[in-house]
Scaffold this active site. Sequence first.
Site, PDB file in Angstrom:
ATOM      1  N   GLY A 155       0.826  -1.207   0.000  1.00 38.30           N
ATOM      2  CA  GLY A 155       0.000   0.000   0.000  1.00 38.30           C
ATOM      3  C   GLY A 155       0.857   1.253   0.000  1.00 38.30           C
ATOM      4  N   GLU A 199      15.843  -3.527 -11.256  1.00 35.20           N
ATOM      5  CA  GLU A 199      15.215  -2.506 -12.103  1.00 35.20           C
ATOM      6  C   GLU A 199      15.099  -1.135 -11.449  1.00 35.20           C
ATOM      7  OE1 GLU A 199      12.018  -5.076 -12.564  1.00 35.20           O
ATOM      8  OE2 GLU A 199      12.214  -5.275 -14.739  1.00 35.20           O
ATOM      9  N   LYS A 230       7.803  -8.747  14.151  1.00 34.18           N
ATOM     10  CA  LYS A 230       9.202  -8.997  13.786  1.00 34.18           C
ATOM     11  C   LYS A 230       9.798  -7.806  13.030  1.00 34.18           C
ATOM     12  CE  LYS A 230       9.920 -13.136  15.357  1.00 34.18           C
ATOM     13  NZ  LYS A 230      10.904 -13.251  16.481  1.00 34.18           N
ATOM     14  N   THR A 231      10.903  -7.309  13.531  1.00 36.57           N
ATOM     15  CA  THR A 231      11.504  -6.126  12.917  1.00 36.57           C
ATOM     16  C   THR A 231      12.660  -6.462  11.965  1.00 36.57           C
ATOM     17  OG1 THR A 231      13.119  -5.807  14.680  1.00 36.57           O
ATOM     18  CG2 THR A 231      10.971  -4.756  14.971  1.00 36.57           C
ATOM     19  N   GLY A 270     -14.012  -3.577 -20.897  1.00 38.28           N
ATOM     20  CA  GLY A 270     -13.208  -4.777 -21.109  1.00 38.28           C
ATOM     21  C   GLY A 270     -12.809  -4.880 -22.572  1.00 38.28           C
ATOM     22  N   CYS A 312     -18.394   1.685 -21.134  1.00 39.09           N
ATOM     23  CA  CYS A 312     -17.543   1.324 -22.258  1.00 39.09           C
ATOM     24  C   CYS A 312     -17.987  -0.002 -22.894  1.00 39.09           C
ATOM     25  CB  CYS A 312     -16.074   1.334 -21.840  1.00 39.09           C
ATOM     26  SG  CYS A 312     -15.009   1.728 -23.234  1.00 39.09           S
ATOM     27  N   PHE A 348     -21.458  -0.634 -22.096  1.00 37.73           N
ATOM     28  CA  PHE A 348     -22.345   0.222 -22.881  1.00 37.73           C
ATOM     29  C   PHE A 348     -22.521  -0.359 -24.292  1.00 37.73           C
ATOM     30  CE2 PHE A 348     -21.366   3.472 -26.186  1.00 37.73           C
ATOM     31  CZ  PHE A 348     -22.560   4.185 -26.240  1.00 37.73           C
ATOM     32  N   GLU A 407     -15.727  -6.473 -32.753  1.00 36.13           N
ATOM     33  CA  GLU A 407     -14.613  -6.928 -31.908  1.00 36.13           C
ATOM     34  C   GLU A 407     -14.757  -8.434 -31.634  1.00 36.13           C
ATOM     35  OE1 GLU A 407     -14.105  -4.578 -28.365  1.00 36.13           O
ATOM     36  OE2 GLU A 407     -12.404  -5.776 -27.662  1.00 36.13           O
ATOM     37  N   HIS A 462     -15.465   6.497 -19.288  1.00 34.59           N
ATOM     38  CA  HIS A 462     -15.190   5.854 -17.997  1.00 34.59           C
ATOM     39  C   HIS A 462     -15.394   6.822 -16.830  1.00 34.59           C
ATOM     40  CE1 HIS A 462     -13.454   2.059 -19.479  1.00 34.59           C
ATOM     41  NE2 HIS A 462     -13.106   2.796 -20.538  1.00 34.59           N
ATOM     42  N   GLU A 495     -15.726   6.214 -13.807  1.00 31.55           N
ATOM     43  CA  GLU A 495     -15.058   5.783 -12.563  1.00 31.55           C
ATOM     44  C   GLU A 495     -13.740   6.527 -12.318  1.00 31.55           C
ATOM     45  OE1 GLU A 495     -15.342   4.029 -15.318  1.00 31.55           O
ATOM     46  OE2 GLU A 495     -13.618   2.721 -15.698  1.00 31.55           O
TER      47      GLU A 495
END
Length: 544
Positions: A15, A149, A187-188, A354, A381, A384, A405, A506, A508
Amino acid sequence: MKVIVVSGGVISGLGKGITTSSLGRLLKARGIPVTILKIDPYLNVDAGTMNPYQHGEVFVLDDGTEADLDLGNYERFLGQSLVGTHNLTTGKIYRSVIEKERRGDYLGNTVQIIPHVTGEIKRTIREVAQASGAEVVLVEVGGTVGDIESMPFLEALRELSYELGEGHVAFVHTTLVPVVGPVGEAKTKPTQHSVRELRAIGIRPTMIIARGPTPLAPDIKAKISLFCDVAPEAVISVPDQSIIYEVPLVLEAQGVGTHLTRLLGLPDREPDYAAWKEFLATYRREEGSVEVAVVGKYTDLRDAYLSHIEAFHHVQGRLGCAIRLQWYDAEDLPRNPGALGRLKRSDAILVPGGFGTRGVEGKAQAIEIARTDGIPFLGICYGFQMAAVEFARHALNLPSANTTEVDPHTPDPVVCLLEEQKALTGLGGTMRLGAQRVVLTEGSRVAHAYGRTEVWERHRHRYEINPSYLERFREHGLVVSGRAVDGRVEVLELETHPFFLGVQYHPEFLSRPEAPHPLFLELVRAALARKEVPAPVVAPPAGA
Ligand code: GLN
């Protein structure tokens, strides 16, 4: 320029994005202008081509950048929109270094990780900081310290810290403090090891954020402080929260805001959390509840639908009713009578976006249930587009209707390729992307939901509604209530249904805790209203 670098140790998935966003919120609550930049050390140029199953949702920015989902967290916590330069990847850095090399910009020098790649990283960070006008830039380094990386990025940040000088850069290291054994011992050691790793590359953390299931006991904090050479008040415990929007307050309660402002020589004003706290208080009320079915194909990995989940949290924080999301695997749905039965009892149905053919029939089936049973429905999307396909098949009686598609040879291509997409071959960054203006029909349900007739919404698609079917749609009650300025269909709504809305874009991505998205809000309102008085589905006009 002041910088807060957030790195991660021990494991990924701690997180860090929420931590970084929350640190930003602490400063913003004090009236300090901030911005956030995410470093993704992978070689992809952007997240657009990555499978949601591997990396979670692809978050789309106003400028059309397909970014890491953490950018969504930043936007939601800060309540501000970001642009593509705020997502730095190895792919982007190397691309620009190689372009420079080909142009001859390096004047015959041997091009190396240090100083050329690190130089490019520093230059980009400085540029983003400058362009944003923020006083503080938070830089989250993806991955875990020790990964090959991320090395050039950490090295660049170390150099940057040296260049900017004392009091300009704070290194915040997020680690895991696991609780193990029968007595639940914290535990550290993993934290000690990861801090050692960081110090080996020349970075001394100024704050440690310890994640774990429960709050850290004072002796464990003291131990981390001693072993990791960090001030005791800079060892911060962030146990798991039931809602992520609690994290800024958890940090604030441990004095993180004051500590950071002191470290960076910033004014420590009284923070203002009035609206934030009101959101959390309303969220917890849980008066009444609705069940919203989400029918998608990545339901095993919730991160694939992160922005949808958050949008519903925002609605809960506005309406004060519990919103329970029920996940339905679109591929499994058609052969699972039990799931279909449960779906019919939902208070609302959401079909998200999707790609590809898998799961489309399940989506169509869920949409048919919503349409014929009068269940409030929002299609986004692909959801819809499939609503248009389902309507053509069952209301217009065109059983082979499809999107090209799925079936390139369908006799009824209700959804087909955008004209500008036909000649394209590459997949990266080639869709219709980003914020576009949408004009809504006055008096329509969608215009009512927004309370205006012009909106900007973010897009990510290749296919679109075929205009040659619109007249027949209208005759049967499915009307266009939103269009792009160039005339493309953006919104369809069913006039004969209590709430049935499909949008090409979108919504959201634009929902925020303090400003829930109107369409999610209206979907849940419609679900609540239906629970009180189930509205009948009105038959289409006679003769249509
Ligand atoms: N696959 C559809 C298209 O490309 C929908 C995309 C989406 O849902 N984001 O148009």
